[in-house]
Design an enzyme around this catalytic site. Structure first.
Site, PDB file in Angstrom:
ATOM      1  CG  ASN A 138      32.100  67.362  28.931  1.00 23.14           C
ATOM      2  OD1 ASN A 138      32.933  67.126  28.060  1.00 23.14           O
ATOM      3  ND2 ASN A 138      31.918  68.571  29.431  1.00 23.14           N
ATOM      4  CB  CYS A 139      36.282  63.824  27.838  1.00 23.99           C
ATOM      5  SG  CYS A 139      38.076  63.868  27.985  1.00 23.99           S
ATOM      6  CG  PHE A 140      37.293  68.666  27.070  1.00 21.31           C
ATOM      7  CD1 PHE A 140      38.435  69.449  27.117  1.00 21.31           C
ATOM      8  CD2 PHE A 140      37.284  67.572  26.217  1.00 21.31           C
ATOM      9  CE1 PHE A 140      39.537  69.160  26.327  1.00 21.31           C
ATOM     10  CE2 PHE A 140      38.382  67.275  25.420  1.00 21.31           C
ATOM     11  CZ  PHE A 140      39.512  68.077  25.480  1.00 21.31           C
TER      12      PHE A 140
END
Length: 244
Positions: A138-140
């Site tokens: 997950n990038c975030f």
């Protein structure tokens, strides 16, 4: 003297088309046949974009749906981790003459984001996560020095780059009003959504105007507003999208 730039107004497109457009703009700019460009877009249908080198992701992602519609999986030409594109606004900058050092070029480009959001009353800071972020799909889920966070640590803008022959494509997702249940369904964790002023959450026009004005100053740009033509879209589709 200001440099001529192209500003492509807000577009709504599929993940495959959005990524094809960004690739085409970079390729044309490298060839010297297209000016530096700023554009904004959203994703329809919803999509999860994967970093170029991201080969592993949860097995249930290809079967995900939202409100009865399937969610696309699309590969970005840039690095980084997966991003859920729902309730977000994406920007792309294609330019040259920037630092060849990635961190410095991120800071050069991100300055227009920091300055633009500041005029809207939103303070942004650089993230500080270390290399461990690569283990999170997950990038975030983490914020590196290439990302922008709220003062409370909530990640607001995740960006990624592609360098080619002195030119840079940088695009990034601004998380505005994401569905918390969908985020948890995708990533299996609770979304730490940034808290934006209510009047901004869905007002793309106000955001884009503020960011464009900041880009004029930060890039010393003189923008020519030019939507993509039907011929350009057809060319992009024939070059970069399979089965067209």
């Amino acid at each position: 003297m200001p440099q001529p730039w192209r500003l492509i107004p807000l577009m709504h497109g599929s993940g495959e088309l959005n990524m094809a457009i960004d690739r085409w703009l970079l390729d044309r700019h490298v060839q010297g046949s297209h000016p530096p460009t700023l554009r904004f877009y959203t994703w329809e249908p919803l999509a999860i974009s994967l970093g170029y080198h991201q080969k592993q992701y949860p097995a249930h992602w290809p079967q995900l749906t939202w409100q009865g519609q399937s969610i696309d999986l699309v590969k970005r030409p840039t690095g980084g981790r997966a991003v859920l594109h729902q309730g977000d606004l994406t920007y792309a900058v294609i330019a040259s003459g920037l630092s060849a050092k990635r961190r410095e070029s991120y800071e050069q480009i991100c300055q227009f984001l920091i300055q633009g959001w500041k005029t809207l009353g939103v303070e942004l800071l650089y993230g500080g996560a270390g290399r461990g972020y690569i283990h999170n799909p997950n990038c975030f889920g983490t914020a590196t020095a290439a990302d922008l966070v709220m003062p409370d640590g909530a990640k607001f803008i995740g960006s990624a780059q592609l360098h080619r022959d002195g030119a840079i494509l940088q695009h990034g997702s601004m998380q505005l009003a994401q569905d918390a249940n969908l985020f948890e369904q995708v990533f299996g964790e609770v979304s730490l959504m940034p808290k934006l002023p209510k009047h901004l959450a869905q007002d793309h026009a106000v955001m884009i105007d503020a960011l464009t004005q900041a880009a004029v100053e930060c890039f010393d740009a003189e923008f020519s507003i030019e939507p993509l033509t039907e011929q350009e879209i057809q060319t992009i589709s024939s070059l970069y999208i399979t089965n067209t």
